[in-house]
Write an enzyme that holds these catalytic residues in place. Structure first.
Site, PDB file in Angstrom:
ATOM      1  N   ASP A   9       0.876  -1.171   0.000  1.00 38.62           N
ATOM      2  CA  ASP A   9       0.000   0.000   0.000  1.00 38.62           C
ATOM      3  C   ASP A   9       0.915   1.224   0.000  1.00 38.62           C
ATOM      4  O   ASP A   9       1.857   1.292   0.790  1.00 38.62           O
ATOM      5  CB  ASP A   9      -0.894  -0.006   1.239  1.00 38.62           C
ATOM      6  CG  ASP A   9      -1.797   1.206   1.272  1.00 38.62           C
ATOM      7  OD1 ASP A   9      -2.525   1.410   0.293  1.00 38.62           O
ATOM      8  OD2 ASP A   9      -1.756   1.935   2.270  1.00 38.62           O
ATOM      9  N   THR A  38       0.506   4.563   0.748  1.00 36.00           N
ATOM     10  CA  THR A  38       0.503   5.454   1.896  1.00 36.00           C
ATOM     11  C   THR A  38       0.957   4.709   3.146  1.00 36.00           C
ATOM     12  O   THR A  38       0.407   3.673   3.497  1.00 36.00           O
ATOM     13  CB  THR A  38      -0.903   6.031   2.125  1.00 36.00           C
ATOM     14  OG1 THR A  38      -1.357   6.633   0.918  1.00 36.00           O
ATOM     15  CG2 THR A  38      -0.888   7.053   3.241  1.00 36.00           C
ATOM     16  N   ASP A  82      -1.504  -0.159   6.434  1.00 34.88           N
ATOM     17  CA  ASP A  82      -1.672   0.435   7.761  1.00 34.88           C
ATOM     18  C   ASP A  82      -3.065   1.012   7.972  1.00 34.88           C
ATOM     19  O   ASP A  82      -3.391   1.470   9.064  1.00 34.88           O
ATOM     20  CB  ASP A  82      -0.623   1.533   8.005  1.00 34.88           C
ATOM     21  CG  ASP A  82      -0.747   2.692   7.026  1.00 34.88           C
ATOM     22  OD1 ASP A  82      -1.562   2.596   6.087  1.00 34.88           O
ATOM     23  OD2 ASP A  82      -0.029   3.688   7.197  1.00 34.88           O
TER      24      ASP A  82
END
Length: 822
Positions: free
Chosen positions: A335, A337, A578
């Site tokens: 991911d 970000t 996250d």
């Protein structure tokens, strides 16, 4: 402590160790509340009320363990079937033979002690790290909100919720502000559930959008998730190919050992008319080396040391197979970000559209900053860029938190002059119609790796009106610059060098994500795909995944489907993330990796938590896994070569009706020098070889021919020696010659396994050879181990047979390597 995830069927998620799902009956209904809604207490409990509930025992004190207890560690290391067999044989030998024939028992005690100590050290590391990563819910008491440990929650506490928070106990919603909760880990339903005041919430679910608060109605062992987790333990080797392979090997060894041992007992005690105690000793000497006891111990020690090593790097391994599993990964899905970029962003520019006033746009953005009490990274950047000034603040009338499913957030305001306006802030390619002129401008910004948000005004003042997003009027573009992680480029380079494919999967614009990945040197970063054009057929999706490296505008459900598509092609997939939008994919991936600063929900389902939030820690985990798998494969060949030659020697003795050539002391010496000591060092050495599948097959294709050659060479020397020696002391001379051959052949197997050579590996092999030589030349050691070479003809014959066996070993190993691969 974090609670592991269950799939919709109630079965364990792959790679986890969890109890079966409890039937959601009257007491555990995840949909319908059992208790009536409690009275609303906006200020929460008072200090006196908390103390009263603690005194009554109404505390959330479930001792969810992060590792095995010390008692369980001792029991698991001591109470094994092979320890039982060896223990019985050891007791027998203590009564019928000299102490040197009982050395194998002391070695097992020492090895078991080492295993207990190492696992205890790993337990301490795991427990301390688990405390760092423990959930800290926000509880409102006496009107003030504060973070406390989940174990301090009491019945009736008012617990606040925000995006990414996990529901830690059962309760009833007291306050709801566009609150959406994902219950997929309990019910299997992927769609978030909108919660309103009075609705039930179940422990184990998590917030995906909005906020609110709920009153705890069930705590401790009565909570739903607690009943699922009470017997769970993260410290496990379940679903480990390495451990299951060793279990399979031990099962076959047991089947071979039992009939062979019975035949050996009959042969030595009944058929041969020898001294009873000597026959017992030689029988035990034939049975003990069949047991590869040290292999199980060494595997546990290697894993335990891996936990300790990674713990020092602030990496919490919630399940031990994750160390092994990540070493087998051939695709890593990242991911963007929080993984490639740091959490923070900066507003670099605001571009008004269609002649809108920049000052007015600024006031809208400033008001937007106060609309969400828990802003995401994008909104936080806007708050930082446009803090509240001296002018009158706008009143927030309604708010719609950001959702990764819809890709935008919204807010309605009463402006300073009384005007009511409603706004949306989110992805331009979602809010703008296809072909809109502004999209070309946005595309250019995305190609520079910039993130662009669109501020659009809703016609009317209802954010959730049908078609509100479609009818919104574009007002301004907000350009954000993401902060790249300084270590991300090196980490991506590491995976490229290790032939691990990297896929960047993000909810952001694909071109923008591709530009960021390109800046970090990701191979294939130019191959981007907008997930809205992703095929839904699993096979076509798998093809698209293999052909492209960057994917944008991916929904949470698509992330999950992408992982499944890659797995359908035989890939072992790791997923990092996250945010709450990553949870479903993390749960389904072979290995889920969460950042320590990520949401509680992601930490709950991940097998590995990077507490230092550094993506650069992943290569250390991969290296640790490769060390464990590669080295255990090496030493397993050593242990099983011994098992094979021990079984074959016993069969040859039974078939030829001769005395078994060895006493336990001989094989204890050989095992220590050619297996025990070298295996310990080889198992802990660095090893960067990529993990290969089919552990049992790979080990046995080398161990079986090696053991057969060693048995044949040793028995040939023994038969020749029986013809050469006669009279008193002949059996001891025959045993010494056979021992010399077996030692030399075993040393050659060790020398092959120790490749490629380094200075310390050469020194290790040489030291083991020197140790045996000292036994042969020091008189009291000769007597202690009953080893004395008689004459020169037979010893040199033994050496010659060993050399011929070594040549054959080299040929066989090379042939197996060419025929089946390394």
């Amino acid at each position: 402590m974090t609670q592991r995830a269950l799939d919709s069927s109630g079965e364990q998620t792959p790679g986890t160790s969890r109890p079966a799902m409890i039937d959601a009956g009257a007491e555990l209904d995840p949909v319908h509340p059992v208790d009536p809604p409690p009275p609303r207490r906006p200020d929460g409990l008072s200090t006196a009320e908390v103390a009263e509930r603690v005194a009554r025992g109404e505390v959330n004190d479930v001792p969810v363990r992060s590792s095995r207890s010390v008692t369980e560690i001792i029991r698991a290391n001591v109470l094994t079937r092979f320890n039982l067999i060896i223990g019985v044989l050891w007791v027998i030998m203590l009564f019928v033979a000299p102490i040197q024939d009982s050395l194998f028992g002391f070695v097992i005690i020492a090895n078991t002690g080492i295993g207990i100590i190492q696992e205890w050290r790993a337990k301490k590391t795991l427990d301390s790290l688990a405390v760092i990563g423990e959930a800290k819910p926000t509880v409102r008491r006496d009107g003030a909100a504060a973070e406390i440990s989940a174990s301090e929650i009491v019945l009736g506490d008012l617990i606040e919720l925000g995006p990414g928070d996990k529901v830690v106990v059962d309760g009833t919603v007291a306050e709801a502000d566009s609150l959406e909760i994902d219950e997929s880990l309990l019910t299997g339903e992927a769609d978030p559930v909108v919660k309103r005041a009075g609705d039930p919430v179940m422990s184990g679910s998590f917030v995906v959008a909005g906020g609110g608060a709920f009153t705890a109605t069930k705590v401790g062992r009565e909570a739903y998730a607690a009943q699922l987790a009470e017997e769970a333990s993260r410290f496990t080797l379940v679903q480990s190919e390495l451990r299951s392979g060793i279990s399979t090997i031990l099962k076959y060894v047991t089947w071979m050992m039992v009939p062979t041992a019975i035949g050996l007992i009959i042969s030595q005690l009944v058929v041969k008319d020898n001294n009873f105690k000597d026959s017992v000793a030689r029988t035990v000497g034939g049975i003990v080396p069949m047991i590869p006891e040290g292999l199980v111990l060494l595997t546990s020690v290697a894993f335990a040391i891996g936990v300790v090593r990674l713990g020092r790097k602030q990496c919490l391994v919630q399940e031990l197979p994750a160390i092994e599993g990540l070493a087998r990964v051939d695709v890593v899905c990242l991911d963007k970000t929080g993984t490639l970029t740091e959490g923070g962003m900066d507003v670099t520019e605001v571009r008004p559209l269609d002649g809108n006033d920049e000052a007015y746009v600024t006031r809208v953005l400033r008001a937007f900053g106060s609309s969400d009490p828990r802003p995401n990274a994008s909104l936080q950047a806007i708050i930082d860029a446009y803090p509240q000034g001296d002018e009158p603040a706008w009143t927030v009338g309604d708010a719609m938190p950001f959702s990764s499913a819809r890709k935008y957030s919204g807010a309605a305001f009463e402006e300073a002059d009384g005007t009511v306006s409603a706004w949306l802030l989110g992805a331009p390619d979602v809010l703008l119609a296809e072909g809109d002129a502004a999209l070309t401008e946005i595309e250019h910004l995305n190609e520079q790796g910039l993130r662009v948000l669109l501020l659009a005004r809703v016609r009317g003042d209802e954010l959730d009106a049908p078609g509100a997003a479609a009818g919104a009027a574009p007002t301004a573009l907000v350009v954000l610059e993401q902060r790249l992680r300084p270590d991300a480029a090196d980490t991506l380079g590491y995976f490229a060098d290790q032939n691990v494919a990297t896929k960047v999967i993000s909810g952001d614009n694909a071109v923008s994500v591709g530009a960021v990945a390109g800046k970090l040197g990701l191979a294939g970063a130019e191959n981007t795909l907008d997930a809205r054009r992703m095929p839904t057929d699993p096979d076509e999706m798998a093809t698209a995944m293999e052909q492209n490296a960057v994917f944008g505008r991916v929904t949470p459900q698509q992330k999950r489907d992408m992982v499944a598509a890659l797995q359908s092609r035989g890939h072992t997939v790791a997923m990092t993330g996250d945010g709450v939008n990553d949870v479903l994919a993390l749960k389904d991936a072979d290995i889920g990796v969460s950042m320590g600063s990520g949401s509680e929900a992601t930490r709950a389902v991940a097998q590995i938590v990077l507490l230092n939030n550094s993506f650069a820690t992943l290569p250390s985990v991969v290296a640790e896994g490769r060390r464990v798998i590669g080295n255990i494969t090496r030493v397993a060949t050593l242990f099983l070569t011994k098992t094979v030659y021990s079984v074959l020697l016993a069969i040859l003795v039974v078939c030829t009706q001769v005395e078994y050539p060895f006493l336990p002391r001989h094989l204890t010496l050989l095992s220590t020098l050619t297996i025990g000591v070298p295996a310990f060092f080889l198992a802990l050495a660095p090893n960067k070889e990529r993990a290969q599948p089919h552990f049992v097959r790979r080990v046995m294709r080398y161990a079986i021919p090696s053991g057969a050659i060693a048995a044949a060479a040793t028995f040939a020397t023994y038969l020749v020696a029986r013809q050469h020696y006669s009279g008193e002391g002949a059996l001891d001379a025959e045993t010494s010659a056979a021992t010399l051959t077996l030692f030399l052949v075993s040393m050659w197997v060790l020398a092959i396994i120790a490749r490629p050579y380094t200075w310390w590996r050469i020194a290790l092999v040489a030291a083991m050879g020197l140790g045996f030589l000292i036994v042969l030349v020091v008189p009291w050691l000769q007597e202690f181990f009953a080893l004395k070479l008689v004459g020169t003809t037979m010893p040199w014959t033994a050496v010659g047979i060993a050399v011929a066996a070594a040549v054959l070993l080299e040929f066989v190993w090379r042939w197996v390597g060419r025929r089946f691969g390394a």
